[in-house]
Structure formats: C-alpha cells, structure tokens
Design a protein around this motif. Structure first.
Motif, PDB file in Angstrom:
ATOM      1  N   ASN A 170       0.822  -1.218   0.000  1.00 17.14           N
ATOM      2  CA  ASN A 170       0.000   0.000   0.000  1.00 17.14           C
ATOM      3  C   ASN A 170       0.854   1.266   0.000  1.00 17.14           C
ATOM      4  O   ASN A 170       0.710   2.141   0.863  1.00 17.14           O
ATOM      5  CB  ASN A 170      -0.952  -0.006   1.207  1.00 17.14           C
ATOM      6  CG  ASN A 170      -1.951  -1.140   1.149  1.00 17.14           C
ATOM      7  OD1 ASN A 170      -2.609  -1.342   0.123  1.00 17.14           O
ATOM      8  ND2 ASN A 170      -2.055  -1.908   2.222  1.00 17.14           N
ATOM      9  N   HIS A 171       1.735   1.366  -0.983  1.00 14.04           N
ATOM     10  CA  HIS A 171       2.556   2.575  -1.126  1.00 14.04           C
ATOM     11  C   HIS A 171       1.627   3.790  -1.195  1.00 14.04           C
ATOM     12  O   HIS A 171       0.690   3.821  -2.012  1.00 14.04           O
ATOM     13  CB  HIS A 171       3.409   2.475  -2.386  1.00 14.04           C
ATOM     14  CG  HIS A 171       4.439   3.542  -2.496  1.00 14.04           C
ATOM     15  ND1 HIS A 171       4.129   4.853  -2.807  1.00 14.04           N
ATOM     16  CD2 HIS A 171       5.791   3.511  -2.319  1.00 14.04           C
ATOM     17  CE1 HIS A 171       5.237   5.578  -2.844  1.00 14.04           C
ATOM     18  NE2 HIS A 171       6.267   4.767  -2.542  1.00 14.04           N
ATOM     19  N   PRO A 172       1.840   4.793  -0.361  1.00 17.00           N
ATOM     20  CA  PRO A 172       0.867   5.890  -0.258  1.00 17.00           C
ATOM     21  C   PRO A 172       0.594   6.596  -1.578  1.00 17.00           C
ATOM     22  O   PRO A 172      -0.551   6.963  -1.868  1.00 17.00           O
ATOM     23  CB  PRO A 172       1.492   6.826   0.778  1.00 17.00           C
ATOM     24  CG  PRO A 172       2.918   6.397   0.912  1.00 17.00           C
ATOM     25  CD  PRO A 172       2.945   4.950   0.590  1.00 17.00           C
ATOM     26  N   GLN A 173       1.621   6.822  -2.402  1.00 18.77           N
ATOM     27  CA  GLN A 173       1.381   7.489  -3.689  1.00 18.77           C
ATOM     28  C   GLN A 173       0.517   6.629  -4.600  1.00 18.77           C
ATOM     29  O   GLN A 173      -0.382   7.145  -5.282  1.00 18.77           O
ATOM     30  CB  GLN A 173       2.719   7.781  -4.375  1.00 18.77           C
ATOM     31  CG  GLN A 173       3.529   8.897  -3.735  1.00 18.77           C
ATOM     32  CD  GLN A 173       4.697   9.298  -4.618  1.00 18.77           C
ATOM     33  OE1 GLN A 173       4.534   9.484  -5.823  1.00 18.77           O
ATOM     34  NE2 GLN A 173       5.874   9.439  -4.012  1.00 18.77           N
ATOM     35  N   LEU A 174       0.773   5.315  -4.594  1.00 24.00           N
ATOM     36  CA  LEU A 174       0.001   4.429  -5.457  1.00 24.00           C
ATOM     37  C   LEU A 174      -1.434   4.291  -4.976  1.00 24.00           C
ATOM     38  O   LEU A 174      -2.373   4.245  -5.780  1.00 24.00           O
ATOM     39  CB  LEU A 174       0.673   3.056  -5.517  1.00 24.00           C
ATOM     40  CG  LEU A 174       2.090   3.003  -6.101  1.00 24.00           C
ATOM     41  CD1 LEU A 174       2.600   1.566  -6.111  1.00 24.00           C
ATOM     42  CD2 LEU A 174       2.116   3.589  -7.502  1.00 24.00           C
ATOM     43  N   VAL A 175      -1.606   4.225  -3.645  1.00 17.22           N
ATOM     44  CA  VAL A 175      -2.955   4.117  -3.102  1.00 17.22           C
ATOM     45  C   VAL A 175      -3.761   5.371  -3.445  1.00 17.22           C
ATOM     46  O   VAL A 175      -4.916   5.293  -3.895  1.00 17.22           O
ATOM     47  CB  VAL A 175      -2.910   3.900  -1.575  1.00 17.22           C
ATOM     48  CG1 VAL A 175      -4.303   4.038  -0.977  1.00 17.22           C
ATOM     49  CG2 VAL A 175      -2.336   2.523  -1.252  1.00 17.22           C
ATOM     50  N   ALA A 176      -3.141   6.539  -3.263  1.00 14.65           N
ATOM     51  CA  ALA A 176      -3.830   7.795  -3.568  1.00 14.65           C
ATOM     52  C   ALA A 176      -4.186   7.865  -5.052  1.00 14.65           C
ATOM     53  O   ALA A 176      -5.291   8.301  -5.427  1.00 14.65           O
ATOM     54  CB  ALA A 176      -2.949   8.981  -3.176  1.00 14.65           C
ATOM     55  N   TYR A 177      -3.263   7.423  -5.895  1.00 12.56           N
ATOM     56  CA  TYR A 177      -3.507   7.458  -7.335  1.00 12.56           C
ATOM     57  C   TYR A 177      -4.627   6.489  -7.713  1.00 12.56           C
ATOM     58  O   TYR A 177      -5.509   6.829  -8.515  1.00 12.56           O
ATOM     59  CB  TYR A 177      -2.212   7.086  -8.060  1.00 12.56           C
ATOM     60  CG  TYR A 177      -2.260   7.283  -9.549  1.00 12.56           C
ATOM     61  CD1 TYR A 177      -2.197   8.557 -10.115  1.00 12.56           C
ATOM     62  CD2 TYR A 177      -2.377   6.190 -10.400  1.00 12.56           C
ATOM     63  CE1 TYR A 177      -2.236   8.734 -11.495  1.00 12.56           C
ATOM     64  CE2 TYR A 177      -2.425   6.345 -11.783  1.00 12.56           C
ATOM     65  CZ  TYR A 177      -2.349   7.627 -12.323  1.00 12.56           C
ATOM     66  OH  TYR A 177      -2.397   7.794 -13.679  1.00 12.56           O
ATOM     67  N   ALA A 178      -4.619   5.270  -7.108  1.00 12.92           N
ATOM     68  CA  ALA A 178      -5.657   4.279  -7.405  1.00 12.92           C
ATOM     69  C   ALA A 178      -7.021   4.776  -6.957  1.00 12.92           C
ATOM     70  O   ALA A 178      -8.025   4.636  -7.682  1.00 12.92           O
ATOM     71  CB  ALA A 178      -5.320   2.960  -6.721  1.00 12.92           C
ATOM     72  N   LEU A 207      -1.746   2.487 -13.491  1.00 16.29           N
ATOM     73  CA  LEU A 207      -1.055   2.276 -12.224  1.00 16.29           C
ATOM     74  C   LEU A 207       0.383   1.829 -12.477  1.00 16.29           C
ATOM     75  O   LEU A 207       1.313   2.237 -11.766  1.00 16.29           O
ATOM     76  CB  LEU A 207      -1.803   1.242 -11.391  1.00 16.29           C
ATOM     77  CG  LEU A 207      -1.384   1.151  -9.915  1.00 16.29           C
ATOM     78  CD1 LEU A 207      -1.684   2.455  -9.182  1.00 16.29           C
ATOM     79  CD2 LEU A 207      -2.103  -0.004  -9.238  1.00 16.29           C
ATOM     80  N   ALA A 208       0.599   0.975 -13.491  1.00 16.78           N
ATOM     81  CA  ALA A 208       1.953   0.531 -13.814  1.00 16.78           C
ATOM     82  C   ALA A 208       2.822   1.707 -14.252  1.00 16.78           C
ATOM     83  O   ALA A 208       4.020   1.770 -13.916  1.00 16.78           O
ATOM     84  CB  ALA A 208       1.915  -0.542 -14.900  1.00 16.78           C
ATOM     85  N   CYS A 209       2.236   2.638 -14.995  1.00 18.95           N
ATOM     86  CA  CYS A 209       2.995   3.841 -15.354  1.00 18.95           C
ATOM     87  C   CYS A 209       3.384   4.630 -14.111  1.00 18.95           C
ATOM     88  O   CYS A 209       4.503   5.149 -14.011  1.00 18.95           O
ATOM     89  CB  CYS A 209       2.158   4.731 -16.280  1.00 18.95           C
ATOM     90  SG  CYS A 209       1.934   4.063 -17.940  1.00 18.95           S
ATOM     91  N   ARG A 210       2.470   4.681 -13.163  1.00 18.67           N
ATOM     92  CA  ARG A 210       2.772   5.396 -11.910  1.00 18.67           C
ATOM     93  C   ARG A 210       3.864   4.666 -11.130  1.00 18.67           C
ATOM     94  O   ARG A 210       4.705   5.302 -10.482  1.00 18.67           O
ATOM     95  CB  ARG A 210       1.497   5.502 -11.066  1.00 18.67           C
ATOM     96  CG  ARG A 210       1.642   6.421  -9.877  1.00 18.67           C
ATOM     97  CD  ARG A 210       1.688   7.877 -10.322  1.00 18.67           C
ATOM     98  NE  ARG A 210       1.926   8.769  -9.193  1.00 18.67           N
ATOM     99  CZ  ARG A 210       2.957   9.586  -9.093  1.00 18.67           C
ATOM    100  NH1 ARG A 210       3.873   9.613 -10.051  1.00 18.67           N
ATOM    101  NH2 ARG A 210       3.099  10.387  -8.059  1.00 18.67           N
ATOM    102  N   VAL A 211       3.882   3.337 -11.190  1.00 18.08           N
ATOM    103  CA  VAL A 211       4.937   2.563 -10.553  1.00 18.08           C
ATOM    104  C   VAL A 211       6.293   2.949 -11.130  1.00 18.08           C
ATOM    105  O   VAL A 211       7.270   3.147 -10.393  1.00 18.08           O
ATOM    106  CB  VAL A 211       4.684   1.049 -10.732  1.00 18.08           C
ATOM    107  CG1 VAL A 211       5.921   0.238 -10.344  1.00 18.08           C
ATOM    108  CG2 VAL A 211       3.495   0.599  -9.896  1.00 18.08           C
ATOM    109  N   LEU A 212       6.369   3.073 -12.467  1.00 15.19           N
ATOM    110  CA  LEU A 212       7.632   3.477 -13.098  1.00 15.19           C
ATOM    111  C   LEU A 212       8.057   4.859 -12.610  1.00 15.19           C
ATOM    112  O   LEU A 212       9.249   5.121 -12.395  1.00 15.19           O
ATOM    113  CB  LEU A 212       7.485   3.467 -14.618  1.00 15.19           C
ATOM    114  CG  LEU A 212       7.234   2.094 -15.266  1.00 15.19           C
ATOM    115  CD1 LEU A 212       7.013   2.239 -16.764  1.00 15.19           C
ATOM    116  CD2 LEU A 212       8.400   1.153 -15.003  1.00 15.19           C
ATOM    117  N   ASP A 213       7.057   5.747 -12.402  1.00 16.25           N
ATOM    118  CA  ASP A 213       7.379   7.084 -11.880  1.00 16.25           C
ATOM    119  C   ASP A 213       7.982   7.000 -10.481  1.00 16.25           C
ATOM    120  O   ASP A 213       8.990   7.658 -10.182  1.00 16.25           O
ATOM    121  CB  ASP A 213       6.112   7.955 -11.831  1.00 16.25           C
ATOM    122  CG  ASP A 213       5.561   8.273 -13.214  1.00 16.25           C
ATOM    123  OD1 ASP A 213       6.347   8.200 -14.184  1.00 16.25           O
ATOM    124  OD2 ASP A 213       4.361   8.566 -13.303  1.00 16.25           O
TER     125      ASP A 213
END
Length: 949
Positions: A46-54, A370-376
């Motif tokens: 639950n990485h905070p940036q990824l959770v917020a983006y999702a 979300l995968a693009c955000r992971v690369l970021d």
C-alpha cells in the motif's frame, strides 16, 4: 502445510514492509515482511502514492472495460517500456500485456511459436516456388543430375522414380511440408520455474508439478545450467531438412536446406524458485550466440528479477545480455494491480499475431495507468539504486553469517534484493531435523519458526525447500535487516546445537526465545559415526549382504520420543503428544537407520529401520474414530518406500501389523516377503514365560496354564505349545467363542494323544497334557485298541469321553475370568479396549502373566497389590555375535530386539522369499522360526517388560 508449519495467518493490514495478523487470543501481531509477495511488493504494501492514485482513478470513474476502443494508458505503458528497451539494447520493441506472470509465459510461448512458424512458412513458400519453377523447367526438357536423382529416389522411394520429374517435385513438396510440420522443440533449464498454467507448467522443471499434466503440453528439453555443449547437442538433434530444386547451367540441381526446430529457449537469469541461482554470464552469452546462429528466440523470464529488484529494470542489463522476448510482472502493478508485460524484439513480432491473441482483462486502463505510476515512483525514489545498495549490504551480512556457521549455511546467492540462503543437508544429528530436511520441509519449519517467534516473514523456494528466499521491499530499513540477522543467528545456533525442541516447539504454541548462551546444546548426543553402510537402491549400489530387509516401526509410548530424538527431551508427555500429532502429516516414512546384522553362520543382512510418525495412542484414536484407513495408507506408503529402496522382505512392528490385518491388507507391486513377526513373538514369549516360571520356583508338572482370549490365533498357538509343558489348560473366552475353544481343545487332545503314543513306544518321559491323559480310563481304553479300531477323530472322542468321565479334564473351557484363580501361568491376548485382569483374579503363590494384549489386559492394580505376580509382555531377542544394534526410540540394551523385528532379520538370513507370519500363523511356523533362530544364533535375552513395536 500452512497449518502444520504455523504459517496459516490471515494478514488483515499491510503498510510498507510490515504486515499485521490476529493471534489466537485476538491480539494484533506485527510482522516484518521479507517475503514480499514472492517479489510483488517491491514498493511495499500500500505505497501511499500508489494508493492515492488508485483511489483517484476509481473515484474519478475510470473505465475498466473499454474493449474495441483505443487503450490510451496501455499505449503509454507500452511506449515507456519500449523506449527503455530501445535505449538499453538499441533495438525497437513491441509491448504486449497480460494479467499475471504465468499468462506472460503463455503469451511468450505463443509469440515464439508464431514467429518461428512464420519463418518456416516463408522458407516453405520460397521452396514451393522453386519446385514449381523446376517442374516447369523439367517439362521443357531440363534433366536432373544422376547423383541428385538417386538422392531424390532415396527421399521419395523407388516407386516414385518412374514418375515424370514434375510429379516427383510435387511429391517432394509434400515431403517438405510433412517434415516442416514436426512438433516444435522447446528448451528450458533444470531448476526452472515459469508458472503453473498449462503451457508454463511444461517449462517448469519440478516434476511433482509438471508430471500430472505432461500429456497436455509440448515436450521440453531441460538442460543443466552452464553446459553449452548440451545445448549444442539438442539444437543439432532438432534440425529439420527440407529439399529444393533449382536450375543451374542448364540442369536441375537438388539442394538441401535446414532449420533448427527449436521454437524458443526459456531462461530465468536468476532462477528464483529453483533456489535463487544466478546464471553465469558466459553461459548466457553462449545462449545468446546459439539463438542468433540457429534462429530461435531467447526468452528472458524476469518476472521475479525485473522492475529494479536486482538494481536495474532487467537483471540481464547488468550483464549486457539481450533477450528476444523479455517478461515482466509481479511488482509492475505496484502490489495493487495484476499486470504483466511481454517485451518483444520487433524482429520476432509478426503483425498478424495481434489478430489471433486477445484478453478481456489485459490492457485495462486501471492496471496500465497504475503501472505507469509505478515506473514514476521507481525513478522518483531512486529505487534501482536502493535495491542495489541495500542488497549488497544485506548480502554482506548474510555472507558473514555463513562464515560464522559454515556447517549450517551452505551458500548465499542472488543479486540486489533477491537473495537466497541455502542450508546444509541434515545428514547427522537430531533425528527430527534430519527427517524434516529429508522430506523437503526444513525451509517451511524455519519460516514458521521465524514468523511465530521473531515476527519475520520469509518462505522457502518451491523447488529448493532448504533455501530461504529474501525478497523485501526496496524501502526495507537497516533496523529491519538487523532484526532479520538476529533471528537468523538464532536459527543457525539452533541448527548448530541440534536442538529440534527450540526449532519446532512453536507448532504447539511456544513463543519463548531463549538467549543464545542459554540454549541447550545436543551435539554431544549425536555422534556422526554410522554403524553400517547404506545401500542406494536407485543407483543399484551393492554391499556384501545376503539380503536387504526393512522393518516398519513407530513409537510405542510417547515418552519414548525422548529416546528417539534426545533434543526433544524438554517436551512434557502432553506437549510431545501434541507435537507429534501436529508434525505427523508433514514427515515420513523415512529410513531412521541402516545396519548390517551378521549370523553365526556368516550370512549378513542389511536391516533398514523405517520410521512411521505416530505412536500407539494415535493409532488407537484413529481406529476408534473409524479412520484406520489413514494409518493404513501411511503403512502402505512405507511399504512402497521400502520396495523402492530394494528391500526384499518387510517386517511390520506394533500396530502396523494390526491395522493391516497381519499384512494381508497391504498391496504389493512386486514379489516381496512380508511378516508380522508373530511366529517368533510367540516362540520367544513361551520361552520367556517358562524361564520366568522357573525363576519364580513354579513347577510345571503341577501348573495350570490359562489363555484369556483363547479362541484368537495367537492365544490358540500359545495353548497348543504350552500343552507339552503343563498338565492342565484353562481356555477363557466369550460365549461367542465357545465353539472355537472347543475345537481348539479337540485339536490339542488329538496332538497330545499322538505324542503319548510316540513316547510310550520310545520310552521317553511324558510331560504336560500327554502325561495327564495317560491317567484317564478312556485314554487307556484307546491305547488298548488296535489302531484300526480307534475313532477317526481322536480329539473329538477324547473331548467328549473326558467330559463324561471327570470334572477335572486336562483342558477346561470357561467364560468366567474368576476361574483364573486356578492358574499360575497366564497368557492374556484379548481384544477388549479396557483392562480385564484385576487382583481378585490372581491365585495364591507365584503367578506369571504374559500380557500381549493391545491395550494391556492386566490392570496396574495387579502390580501394585499382588507381590506374588510377575507380569511380562513376551520375550526380548538377543542378536548374534554381540551385535550393538539398538532400536530407534526404545531404551533397550544394545544387541536386543523385539521378536517381530528379529523375525524380519531371520527371513533375510534364511533367504525366505515367501510371506511368513502373514495372516494367521500356525504351530509349525512357530517351531520352524525357532529352529532358524537357533541356527543363526538368535536367542532369548530376557522377558520383555517394555511396550513393544
């Protein structure tokens, strides 16, 4: 397995490198996660940036199913990954998506075969064109060279030689098409793991996963990593030859063209599930050269190694190795989306493939975005550098631990934050730890120990279960790594000290962690020397023995667990019982020890003692619950195991003979002799009864022998044999067994009369029932008759005549245990679940009871209140030539064995090839095994007082 190993936790919350579950008492337990979702949580839970983006995507009404439209986010992800591949390889790539790692492998299989098939089709099309032109030229008068015509006839058969050349060329085209349709060859590596879906499973080397489904997929050649010669050999054997005809200088020339039928070579640059084995860079370069030379795609499965876990987006980048197809997955979705990617060199991508492959869920906007955000996030947080630096630091610490415990840790392997810690084989020391290792369970037990006692979450690799994998998140801290190292130090110290108690007591709820200097050390109790060579049945190795035999044994009472493995001494009986019940489904059957036993005649037998992981109480519980089939299945596995190891005779100890109906419910796939050991058990039991009677001053001429449960097979044999020693027999049983006891009495009378006749003729001394018979009138009348005038059934005649003549016949039948007061020698062999014999049943004066019932018939109060009684349970056997043999789990003097065990050894000495004590036994079998025991030097050592196998 999860329940047994203590890994059955429900994790209800995750954050970063931490997880939480509820303990049995409801309290929350925090755990440091070094397993990382098998490599999926590189960015943590639950990485905070990824959770917020999702959340923003979901709340914003993002379309998940926009099929038959443009997939903007999928395109963006493909562009970014393709640009990375262009930058690192200098070659353009296409990017496809799937929903999981296994699906990515399936898609790669299809891509590789489609690309290879397209190349073959193009070659065939060109050759078909050549043959068409050649046929036209032949019709215009061009001829073929004589040597080529001969070769062509060899390909097509002599019958084709009479046809015009144009028709022969048409047949050659058909020949080519058939050759080109050969099944493709797939190459993989030993230790490989590529998933468990149908196609991916064929590429997974672990046979336990693959074999049940082998018929469903294409065959795969698994090659040993590092051996390029083997690769070249398989490629050479996969060549397919096609033939064409071309015009040259006015004549037609036959030409051979070939291609490698290898569809693809699948490789993990680091073999994760195979034990975290990085492949040698020279070997990978050699594979790259082979793929280029023979025109097949090299598929790099980086599903577990990719996304930066090893310090670069693809691990292959660090070695300068280029794949034609590269696979990404796991952390691509940031542990919040299920997504994988297939990166295909455009040289191997056929545009038509896009029309043949589709997926409802792949390329969805949510996962792609979300995968693009992971690369970021990977770029913004410098995770590639973090994985590299933290991985180096953790590897240094692990290598330091290996140097401190070289006898415990075999090797540290891996790269970045994908590390494997392989533990040494447990060939000596604690029986428990050794058997757990032999069953491939050591990694699971270590994982359970670390989780339950230290709050550290790890797991073994699937195909190398003695290797613990470490795949933490990139944000793992130094403090968390230090906690891991402290916990692993405890593991190493436990294994060094051979302390199975500390390693496994967590499975019954113990959470205590003693200080290192307070931990018990059991090394001195486990000498490394073995008393005999082993025989490897699979390899066919030989030792100088007459025969190889097996004996199946289990714990008779739970307290003997401490003798079976002294490092479990700290368990109370109740704890040991709970522990064994928990561990039993995980382990066994296994060879506990192998030992050569030698006869006084020179024969040598290799005895393998095979442990069954249960005790007598567990079996009784299963039988009462109607689940005896579970115990029987375990015994059957032990029999199969013994047969696989090349044993030619198998003995059944304790309840293993009971639950199999004295061996009769066992299935055998080849000729192997089985025995319950009951014949020698009876022989030694009688000898022990007689010796003990002599020690107690009991005169056999004045004695009465009573058999409780007399209608049973064992008790009836005891009665028949004791009839030659004592003048009176008392047969006690139930109402339902009266007729069988009457028949037993008749049989004994018949044999006694025959003995009487023989000894009267030779002048030998009469003993037992024959002596008693001589005093009765009815017997004297029989003796006076001519042989031809005597009744046909002497036994039945004497039974009836004695009943009429006296109330004190030599053999009496009773249904009342109170009549036991008439006897001073008692054999008790009932099948009742509770004790039968109490102080009120005991006669005055010396009494010897041989109690062979399971459970015992004699109540404990008899020993406590009747000082005139000696209770034994049969006879112990002394093995020949001062043998130092000991029985696992039983505190016996060296050189002693239970009779059932000894009978198995005798079968080996005597080279008996047929079942012996199989089902019901006979008096003749008892007498014959007694003779063989004497021949080979096995004797009664003493009465048996211990609970038996």
């Amino acid at each position: 397995m999860l329940n047994i190993a203590g890994l059955d936790k429900h994790y209800f919350k995750g954050e970063g490198s931490r997880l939480w579950y509820h303990e049995d008492d409801g309290n929350e337990k925090e755990v440091i996660d070094f397993l990382g979702g098998y490599g999926s949580t590189l960015l943590g839970h639950n990485h905070p940036q990824l959770v917020a983006y999702a959340v923003a995507m979901l709340q914003g009404g993002m379309v998940h199913h926009g099929q038959l439209g443009m997939r903007k986010h999928a395109g963006e992800l493909g562009r970014r990954l393709a640009e990375h591949m262009q930058a690192t390889t200098g070659r353009p790539h296409m990017v496809l998506q799937a929903n999981s790692g296994a699906e990515a492998v399936e898609l790669a299989l299809k891509l590789a075969e489609f690309g290879k098939r397209a190349r073959i089709d193009r070659l065939q099309k060109r050759i078909d064109g050549d043959l068409y032109e050649a046929a036209r030229a032949a019709s215009e008068g061009l001829n073929m060279r004589a040597a080529d015509l001969s070769t062509l006839n060899g390909l097509l058969g002599e019958a084709a030689s009479t046809l015009p050349l144009s028709e022969q060329f048409a047949l050659l085209a058909e020949f080519n098409h058939k050759a080109a349709s050969a099944r493709p060859v797939l190459l993989g590596l030993e230790r490989a793991f590529h998933g468990k879906t149908t196609g991916a499973l064929q590429l997974t080397n672990n046979s336990s996963y693959r074999q049940p489904f082998e018929r469903l997929g294409a065959p795969v050649h698994f090659l040993a990593p590092g051996k390029l010669d083997a690769v070249q050999d398989v490629i050479a054997s996969s060549r397919v030859y096609l033939h064409t005809v071309q015009e040259n200088d006015g004549e037609l020339i036959l030409q051979r063209q070939e291609f490698s039928n290898v569809s693809a070579f699948f490789v993990e640059p680091i073999q994760g599930e195979g034990g975290v084995h990085p492949l040698d860079i020279g070997y990978l370069r050699g594979l790259r050269a082979c793929a280029d030379a023979h025109d097949f795609p090299l598929v790099l499965d980086e599903i577990q190694t990719g996304m930066g876990r090893t310090g670069s987006l693809l691990y292959a980048e660090q070695m300068g190795i280029r794949g034609d197809i590269c696979l990404l997955g796991k952390s691509l979705g940031g542990a919040l989306a299920k997504i994988s990617a297939i990166l295909v060199d455009q040289e191997w991508y056929e545009p038509e493939f896009g029309l043949l492959h589709s997926s409802t869920f792949a390329e969805d906007d949510y996962s792609s975005s979300l995968a693009c955000r992971v690369l970021d996030v990977i770029e913004q947080e410098g995770l590639l550098e973090q994985c590299a630096s933290k991985g180096r630091k953790l590897a240094e610490a692990l290598n330091g631990l290996q140097k401190a415990y070289p006898e415990v840790i075999r090797e540290v392997r891996g790269a970045g934050l994908l590390l494997g810690l392989e533990f040494m084989p447990r060939e000596h020391g604690s029986t428990t730890l050794r058997d757990i290792f032999m069953e491939g369970r050591l990694g699971y037990v270590i994982a359970g120990y670390l989780l339950n006692k230290h709050g550290i979450r790890v797991a073994p690799t699937l195909s190398s279960p003695a290797t613990i994998r470490l795949e933490p998140a990139a944000l793992i801290t130094d403090e968390e790594c230090q906690k891991l190292m402290a916990a692993l130090t405890h593991v190493c110290e436990i294994l060094r000290r051979q302390n199975a108690y500390e390693m496994s007591n967590y499975i019954i709820g113990n959470r205590d962690v003693p200080a290192l200097d307070e931990m018990d050390d059991y090394r001195a109790m486990f000498p490394h020397a073995t008393s005999a060579p082993e025989v490897d049945a699979q390899a066919g190795a030989k030792v100088n023995v007459q025969k190889k035999v097996a004996f199946l044994g289990h714990l008779s009472i739970i307290s003997n667990l401490r003798h079976w493995d002294p490092s479990l001494a700290n368990f109370s009986d109740a704890e040991a019982s709970a522990w064994l019940r928990k561990l039993s489904p995980m382990v066994g059957p296994l060879v506990h020890k192998s030992e050569v036993i030698e006869s006084i005649t020179g024969e040598r037998v290799l005895l393998e003692f095979i442990t069954l992981y249960f005790d007598s109480e567990m079996i009784v519980e299963q039988v009462k619950a109607g689940k005896q089939h579970e115990i029987r299945d375990c015994v059957q596995r032990a029999v199969d195991y013994a047969v696989e190891r090349g044993c030619e005779a198998i003995g059944f100890g304790g309840y293993s003979s009971v639950v199999t109906g004295n061996c009769k419910r066992v299935q055998l796939r080849q000729d192997v002799a089985l025995t319950s050991g009951n014949s020698l058990t009876v022989a030694m039991g009688i000898q022990a009864l007689l010796d003990t009677a002599a020690e107690q001053g009991i005169e056999l001429e004045q004695s009465c022998f009573a058999a409780v449960g007399a209608a049973g097979n064992i008790a009836s044999i005891y009665s028949e044999l004791m009839a030659s020693h004592v003048p009176r027999l008392l047969l006690i049983g139930t109402t339902a067994s009266v007729k069988r006891m009457q028949q037993l009495a008749k049989n004994i009378y018949d044999e006694a009369f025959e003995d009487l006749l023989v000894k009267l003729g030779t002048g030998e001394k009469l003993n037992g029932v024959p002596q008693a018979l001589a005093a009765f009138v009815c017997v004297k009348k029989l003796l006076a008759m001519p042989a031809a005038a005597r009744p046909g059934d002497i036994g039945a005649y004497l039974y009836q005549a004695l009943q009429e003549e006296t109330t004190h016949a030599p053999i009496r039948i009773s249904e009342n245990l109170d009549d036991l007061t008439e006897a001073n020698l008692i054999l008790s062999a009932s099948t009742t679940p509770a004790a039968l014999i109490y102080p009120q049943h005991i006669a005055e004066g010396p009494v010897v009871i041989c109690d062979i019932a399971v459970p015992l018939d004699v109540d404990a109060s008899v020993r406590e209140q009747c000082s005139n009684v000696v209770v034994i349970q049969g006879g112990m056997v002394r093995l020949p030539l001062d043998s130092a043999y000991t029985i696992p789990g039983i505190p016996l003097e060296p050189g002693l064995a239970f009779a059932c065990n000894a009978e198995t050894i005798i079968m080996g000495f005597a080279n008996l090839k047929s079942h012996y004590s199989y089902g019901k036994i006979t008096k003749d079998q008892v007498q014959e095994i007694s003779r063989l025991a004497k021949l080979h030097g096995l004797t009664l050592a003493r009465p048996r007082l211990e609970a038996s196998y």
